[in-house]
Design an enzyme around this catalytic site. Structure first.
Site, mmCIF file in Angstrom:
data_model
loop_
_atom_site.group_PDB
_atom_site.id
_atom_site.type_symbol
_atom_site.label_atom_id
_atom_site.label_comp_id
_atom_site.label_asym_id
_atom_site.label_seq_id
_atom_site.Cartn_x
_atom_site.Cartn_y
_atom_site.Cartn_z
ATOM 1 N N LYS A 87 0.855 -1.194 0.000
ATOM 2 C CA LYS A 87 0.000 0.000 0.000
ATOM 3 C C LYS A 87 0.891 1.244 0.000
ATOM 4 O O LYS A 87 1.758 1.396 0.874
ATOM 5 C CB LYS A 87 -0.912 -0.054 1.238
ATOM 6 C CG LYS A 87 -2.168 0.777 1.137
ATOM 7 C CD LYS A 87 -3.092 0.447 2.300
ATOM 8 C CE LYS A 87 -4.305 1.343 2.354
ATOM 9 N NZ LYS A 87 -5.086 1.137 3.577
ATOM 10 N N VAL A 88 0.667 2.105 -0.979
ATOM 11 C CA VAL A 88 1.568 3.234 -1.224
ATOM 12 C C VAL A 88 0.758 4.524 -1.264
ATOM 13 O O VAL A 88 -0.287 4.580 -1.926
ATOM 14 C CB VAL A 88 2.289 3.033 -2.592
ATOM 15 C CG1 VAL A 88 3.239 4.180 -2.882
ATOM 16 C CG2 VAL A 88 3.014 1.686 -2.638
#
Ligand code: G3P
Length: 217
Positions: A87-88
């Site tokens: 998750k960025v």
């Protein structure tokens, strides 16, 4: 529409998994901190445990914000389990990192998305999922669901493969509206998932059926 649970709490994950309707899990640094998880070893162990409970995508968020830092962390997270999705955050280095992960076959979830323009960038970089935060948009007096509709429309018109993962869900009605809008995934707190069960006529009807069933014994 797939159902993910938005928590790092193992009891809640087990409860949702026990209902048989869970497709995956999303976490974020706030949810992990709430569970008292500290240090890279404990973080990795916690993700591993979640992956052992749920056989589906598990979003694990990077803590860094530089391109190099995100890549380094993301590679380590992806090695924990095959179901980990990195998750960025929606920032310039985040988009660059998502493109790198895409080119290296690592699944990503682009988070903290609040506009259609951001969702287009995430899809261009090849993100597996994009996470518009509808509850937080509602908090600012705008309609978060309109953003879901807009992103679904754009992705369909353009043939983008990125899945729309509606996040920051606050109620069972949010889930229903996301399903209506064509979201691919809804990530929800346990209370919103179990809230879908509730209807006073179901309770009243069941009471009557149980009473009548008793008279038949
Ligand atoms: O995981 C991201 C998102 O779902 C956060 O939700 O309730 O903190 O706005 P919330």
């Amino acid at each position: 529409m797939k159902f993910f649970i938005d928590t790092a709490n193992l009891d809640q994950i087990r409860e949702a998994q026990g209902m048989g309707i869970l497709d995956g899990v999303t976490t974020n640094p706030s949810l992990m901190a709430k569970e008292g998880i500290k240090g890279s070893e404990a973080i990795a162990q916690h993700y591993k445990t979640i992956c052992e409970i749920v056989d589906g995508p598990v979003s694990a968020e990077v803590l860094g914000t530089s391109f190099e830092g995100i890549i380094e962390e993301g590679k380590k997270l992806a090695q924990i389990h095959k179901n980990i999705v990195v998750k960025v955050p929606m920032i310039k280095d985040g988009i660059k990192a998502i493109k790198w992960f895409t080119d290296n076959n690592i699944a990503t979830n682009c988070t903290l998305v609040f506009s259609a323009g951001q969702a287009i960038l995430a899809a261009k970089a090849g993100a597996t999922y994009v996470s518009p935060f509808i509850g937080r948009i509602d908090d600012t007096n705008w309609d978060g669901l309109e953003l879901i509709e807009q992103i679904v429309g754009i992705y369909n018109a353009q043939g983008f493969m990125t899945e729309v993962l509606a996040a920051s869900i606050r109620s069972p009605l949010h889930i229903v509206k996301c399903a209506e809008a064509g979201a691919d995934v809804c990530t929800c707190p346990l209370s919103s998932i179990t809230g879908l069960l509730k209807h006073p006529l179901t309770d009243a009807g069941l009471q009557q059926f149980l009473k009548d069933a008793e008279s038949m014994k």
